[in-house]
Structures are given as C-alpha cells and as structure tokens.
Design a protein around this motif. Structure first.
Motif, PDB file in Angstrom:
ATOM      1  N   ALA A  42      24.329   2.595  20.197  1.00  0.00           N
ATOM      2  CA  ALA A  42      24.264   2.537  21.662  1.00  0.00           C
ATOM      3  C   ALA A  42      25.656   2.359  22.267  1.00  0.00           C
ATOM      4  CB  ALA A  42      23.362   1.391  22.092  1.00  0.00           C
ATOM      5  N   PRO A  43      25.894   2.899  23.459  1.00  0.00           N
ATOM      6  CA  PRO A  43      27.199   2.753  24.118  1.00  0.00           C
ATOM      7  C   PRO A  43      27.413   1.377  24.735  1.00  0.00           C
ATOM      8  CG  PRO A  43      25.710   3.997  25.509  1.00  0.00           C
ATOM      9  CD  PRO A  43      24.989   3.793  24.207  1.00  0.00           C
ATOM     10  N   ARG A  44      26.321   0.601  24.892  1.00  0.00           N
ATOM     11  CA  ARG A  44      26.421  -0.752  25.425  1.00  0.00           C
ATOM     12  C   ARG A  44      25.776  -1.738  24.453  1.00  0.00           C
ATOM     13  NH1 ARG A  44      23.910  -1.141  31.258  1.00  0.00           N
ATOM     14  NH2 ARG A  44      24.477  -3.339  30.915  1.00  0.00           N
ATOM     15  N   ARG A  45      26.115  -2.986  24.608  1.00  0.00           N
ATOM     16  CA  ARG A  45      25.546  -4.017  23.748  1.00  0.00           C
ATOM     17  C   ARG A  45      24.044  -4.135  24.003  1.00  0.00           C
ATOM     18  NH1 ARG A  45      28.287  -9.975  22.871  1.00  0.00           N
ATOM     19  NH2 ARG A  45      27.234 -10.481  20.890  1.00  0.00           N
ATOM     20  N   VAL A  46      23.286  -4.238  22.921  1.00  0.00           N
ATOM     21  CA  VAL A  46      21.828  -4.328  23.008  1.00  0.00           C
ATOM     22  C   VAL A  46      21.375  -5.557  22.237  1.00  0.00           C
ATOM     23  CG1 VAL A  46      19.621  -3.204  22.513  1.00  0.00           C
ATOM     24  CG2 VAL A  46      21.625  -1.811  23.111  1.00  0.00           C
ATOM     25  N   GLY A  47      20.646  -6.451  22.893  1.00  0.00           N
ATOM     26  CA  GLY A  47      20.141  -7.644  22.243  1.00  0.00           C
ATOM     27  C   GLY A  47      18.801  -7.386  21.568  1.00  0.00           C
ATOM     28  N   TYR A  48      18.585  -8.031  20.442  1.00  0.00           N
ATOM     29  CA  TYR A  48      17.311  -7.961  19.721  1.00  0.00           C
ATOM     30  C   TYR A  48      16.908  -9.360  19.308  1.00  0.00           C
ATOM     31  CZ  TYR A  48      16.828  -2.894  19.096  1.00  0.00           C
ATOM     32  OH  TYR A  48      16.648  -1.555  19.316  1.00  0.00           O
ATOM     33  N   LEU A  49      15.621  -9.577  19.128  1.00  0.00           N
ATOM     34  CA  LEU A  49      15.138 -10.841  18.605  1.00  0.00           C
ATOM     35  C   LEU A  49      15.245 -10.841  17.085  1.00  0.00           C
ATOM     36  CD1 LEU A  49      11.919 -11.388  20.757  1.00  0.00           C
ATOM     37  CD2 LEU A  49      14.189 -12.381  21.106  1.00  0.00           C
ATOM     38  N   ALA A  50      15.570 -11.987  16.519  1.00  0.00           N
ATOM     39  CA  ALA A  50      15.650 -12.134  15.068  1.00  0.00           C
ATOM     40  C   ALA A  50      15.122 -13.510  14.689  1.00  0.00           C
ATOM     41  CB  ALA A  50      17.094 -11.973  14.590  1.00  0.00           C
ATOM     42  N   LYS A  51      14.581 -13.616  13.493  1.00  0.00           N
ATOM     43  CA  LYS A  51      14.046 -14.886  13.030  1.00  0.00           C
ATOM     44  C   LYS A  51      15.122 -15.969  13.069  1.00  0.00           C
ATOM     45  CE  LYS A  51      12.605 -13.396   9.048  1.00  0.00           C
ATOM     46  NZ  LYS A  51      11.956 -13.375   7.703  1.00  0.00           N
ATOM     47  N   ALA A  52      14.749 -17.144  13.531  1.00  0.00           N
ATOM     48  CA  ALA A  52      15.708 -18.243  13.661  1.00  0.00           C
ATOM     49  C   ALA A  52      16.349 -18.595  12.327  1.00  0.00           C
ATOM     50  CB  ALA A  52      15.011 -19.465  14.257  1.00  0.00           C
ATOM     51  N   GLU A  53      15.638 -18.319  11.223  1.00  0.00           N
ATOM     52  CA  GLU A  53      16.168 -18.656   9.899  1.00  0.00           C
ATOM     53  C   GLU A  53      17.489 -17.941   9.605  1.00  0.00           C
ATOM     54  OE1 GLU A  53      13.146 -17.880  10.651  1.00  0.00           O
ATOM     55  OE2 GLU A  53      11.690 -19.148   9.595  1.00  0.00           O
ATOM     56  N   TYR A  54      17.674 -16.752  10.198  1.00  0.00           N
ATOM     57  CA  TYR A  54      18.912 -16.013   9.966  1.00  0.00           C
ATOM     58  C   TYR A  54      20.129 -16.745  10.535  1.00  0.00           C
ATOM     59  CZ  TYR A  54      16.069 -11.950   8.674  1.00  0.00           C
ATOM     60  OH  TYR A  54      15.188 -11.093   8.067  1.00  0.00           O
ATOM     61  N   PHE A  55      19.897 -17.684  11.449  1.00  0.00           N
ATOM     62  CA  PHE A  55      21.003 -18.375  12.114  1.00  0.00           C
ATOM     63  C   PHE A  55      21.222 -19.784  11.568  1.00  0.00           C
ATOM     64  CE2 PHE A  55      19.433 -15.120  14.897  1.00  0.00           C
ATOM     65  CZ  PHE A  55      20.549 -14.626  15.540  1.00  0.00           C
ATOM     66  N   THR A  56      20.408 -20.175  10.607  1.00  0.00           N
ATOM     67  CA  THR A  56      20.495 -21.549  10.111  1.00  0.00           C
ATOM     68  C   THR A  56      20.754 -21.638   8.608  1.00  0.00           C
ATOM     69  OG1 THR A  56      18.072 -21.624   9.858  1.00  0.00           O
ATOM     70  CG2 THR A  56      18.999 -22.428  11.942  1.00  0.00           C
ATOM     71  N   SER A  57      20.934 -20.510   7.928  1.00  0.00           N
ATOM     72  CA  SER A  57      21.174 -20.526   6.485  1.00  0.00           C
ATOM     73  C   SER A  57      22.520 -21.172   6.185  1.00  0.00           C
ATOM     74  CB  SER A  57      21.144 -19.102   5.919  1.00  0.00           C
ATOM     75  OG  SER A  57      19.886 -18.501   6.146  1.00  0.00           O
ATOM     76  N   PRO A  58      22.603 -21.973   5.117  1.00  0.00           N
ATOM     77  CA  PRO A  58      23.843 -22.674   4.789  1.00  0.00           C
ATOM     78  C   PRO A  58      24.837 -21.798   4.030  1.00  0.00           C
ATOM     79  CG  PRO A  58      22.130 -23.247   3.215  1.00  0.00           C
ATOM     80  CD  PRO A  58      21.477 -22.354   4.242  1.00  0.00           C
ATOM     81  N   GLY A  59      26.043 -22.301   3.865  1.00  0.00           N
ATOM     82  CA  GLY A  59      27.041 -21.652   3.030  1.00  0.00           C
ATOM     83  C   GLY A  59      27.757 -20.493   3.705  1.00  0.00           C
ATOM     84  N   VAL A  60      28.618 -19.852   2.909  1.00  0.00           N
ATOM     85  CA  VAL A  60      29.407 -18.720   3.411  1.00  0.00           C
ATOM     86  C   VAL A  60      28.502 -17.552   3.784  1.00  0.00           C
ATOM     87  CG1 VAL A  60      31.180 -17.023   2.827  1.00  0.00           C
ATOM     88  CG2 VAL A  60      31.433 -19.391   2.067  1.00  0.00           C
ATOM     89  N   GLY A  61      27.482 -17.300   2.941  1.00  0.00           N
ATOM     90  CA  GLY A  61      26.551 -16.215   3.236  1.00  0.00           C
ATOM     91  C   GLY A  61      25.823 -16.437   4.545  1.00  0.00           C
ATOM     92  N   GLY A  62      25.426 -17.683   4.782  1.00  0.00           N
ATOM     93  CA  GLY A  62      24.764 -18.014   6.041  1.00  0.00           C
ATOM     94  C   GLY A  62      25.689 -17.840   7.226  1.00  0.00           C
ATOM     95  N   TRP A  63      26.966 -18.222   7.041  1.00  0.00           N
ATOM     96  CA  TRP A  63      27.947 -18.055   8.124  1.00  0.00           C
ATOM     97  C   TRP A  63      28.143 -16.582   8.467  1.00  0.00           C
ATOM     98  CZ3 TRP A  63      32.700 -15.616   8.445  1.00  0.00           C
ATOM     99  CH2 TRP A  63      33.476 -15.916   9.553  1.00  0.00           C
ATOM    100  N   LEU A  64      28.255 -15.744   7.431  1.00  0.00           N
ATOM    101  CA  LEU A  64      28.438 -14.312   7.654  1.00  0.00           C
ATOM    102  C   LEU A  64      27.225 -13.707   8.341  1.00  0.00           C
ATOM    103  CD1 LEU A  64      30.135 -13.221   4.307  1.00  0.00           C
ATOM    104  CD2 LEU A  64      31.159 -13.189   6.583  1.00  0.00           C
TER     105      LEU A  64
END
Length: 221
Positions: free
Chosen positions: A53-75
C-alpha cells in the motif's frame, strides 16, 4: 525509525524475493481515513498488504505478539508495530467490539485500517460471505472502503506452515467504495448487510475466487 527501516529496507528485499505484481495503488486515498477490505489466504497477508500500500495501514494482531520475551520478542514486537499492527486481546468477552473500537480510533485519527471481512483465512481457496463489521466501521467512520484482491500468498505460507517460501503473488487495489445512501445507518442490520455484500462482490471480482456460503438470507449478520 523502525517503520522507516521496514519501508526502505524490508520492502525492497521483499520485492526482490517474491517479485509481486501490485496494481491500483492510486485507488488508495492520498489523505483522510480509509478501510482496506481484502480476501484472506495466508498469515503473511498482513505483511503483504501494508508493504504494497502507498500509505500506512493498521491491522489487528494477537496481543501475544507484543509481549514475547527475549530478542526474538523484541524483533517481532517492533516489526509488527512498524507494519501498523495493533494488539488486541481475543479471549475477552467483548473482544469483537473492542477490536472494532480500536479500528475506529485509527480511522477517526485520519489513518488507514485493514480488515478481512471473512473473519478468518480461507481453508479451501474459496471466498466466504463477509461479516458485517466492515460495514459498521465504514458507516460509523463515514469513510471509503478500498476492496483488495490478493492472489498467491497461500503458496508463500499455506495454512499450518510455520515459515514462508518464495513464490510470486499479486495484490490489486480496487476503486474506493462509498455508501452515501446508508450514511448514519450503522445500527441497521439491513444497511450493514447490503454494504458488506457490495464490498464482498468487489473483492470477489478482484480475487477471482469462487464464492462459498453466500446463500444466507439478507438481513442476517
């Protein structure tokens, strides 16, 4: 900053690997709120469409994707945030309405929001009848809906596959749909059903998919 990295580093790499065919980008409004309504073939659709898309588009994602620990979670957290993903708790009693309220906040701020009216990924490649949340959003925010047809992403990351594989895909942005005849009727089951069906017809034309389960009586949400 991470958003700029995604746009100017990840996007060219993505193009190089998958060689996508993207058409109709000019159909996305240059300013103001808009909804992207697409068919849903693969988990990777929520990366494919924002990068196309030419503009930023928001999507919903499971909250778990934002709370995972470690470097992998940060990425993961930073990648999803850069792509416009918004965390949502899916197990709460009011999850569906809370998700719509989150989307409405993006639209009222003048941004773009992406939604899959089918509600889930297609398991057989056919296009299911849309749920009416897309209509509620469009009529409540009084903004256009850009129908999108995605093809080939199910070959990149089929349902059940953990990792993507190289395969060409296409994304077609259709002409924006507006519904002035239903303005102010977000509370009407009939209006929401009619708007949703118009959106789904446009998606079907762009995606070329066979329809599945479209025989339900009109007025049913």
């Amino acid at each position: 900053m991470f958003y700029l990295v995604v746009r100017f580093v990840l996007r060219p790499l993505f193009w190089l690997v998958f060689r996508p065919r993207v058409t109709g980008r000019a159909n996305v409004p240059a300013t103001g709120p808009f909804i992207i309504a697409s068919n849903h073939l693969s988990f990777i659709d929520s990366m494919v469409i924002p990068l196309s898309a030419p503009r930023r588009v928001g999507y919903l994602a499971k909250a778990e994707y934002f709370t995972s620990p470690g470097v992998g979670g940060w990425l993961t957290r930073n990648l999803f945030t850069a792509l416009g993903a918004l965390p949502v708790e899916r197990q709460t009693h009011r999850a569906a309405q809370e998700a719509l309220d989150t989307a409405l906040g993006v639209l009222r701020a003048g941004g773009g929001f992406g939604i899959y009216p089918e509600g889930t990924r297609s398991r057989d490649g056919r296009l299911a009848r849309g749920k009416t949340g897309v209509a509620w959003l469009a009529l409540t925010a009084d903004c256009p809906v850009v129908p999108v047809g995605v093809r080939g992403t199910d070959r990149i990351q089929p349902v059940g596959s953990r990792w993507p594989r190289p395969h060409r895909f296409s994304v077609v942005f259709g002409e924006p749909l507006t519904f002035p005849e239903h303005r102010g009727q977000a509370g009407s089951n009939r209006a929401r059903r009619e708007v949703t069906d118009r959106v789904m017809e446009a998606i079907a034309e762009l995606s070329g998919q066979e329809k599945a389960g479209w025989g339900a009586p009109r007025g049913v949400s």
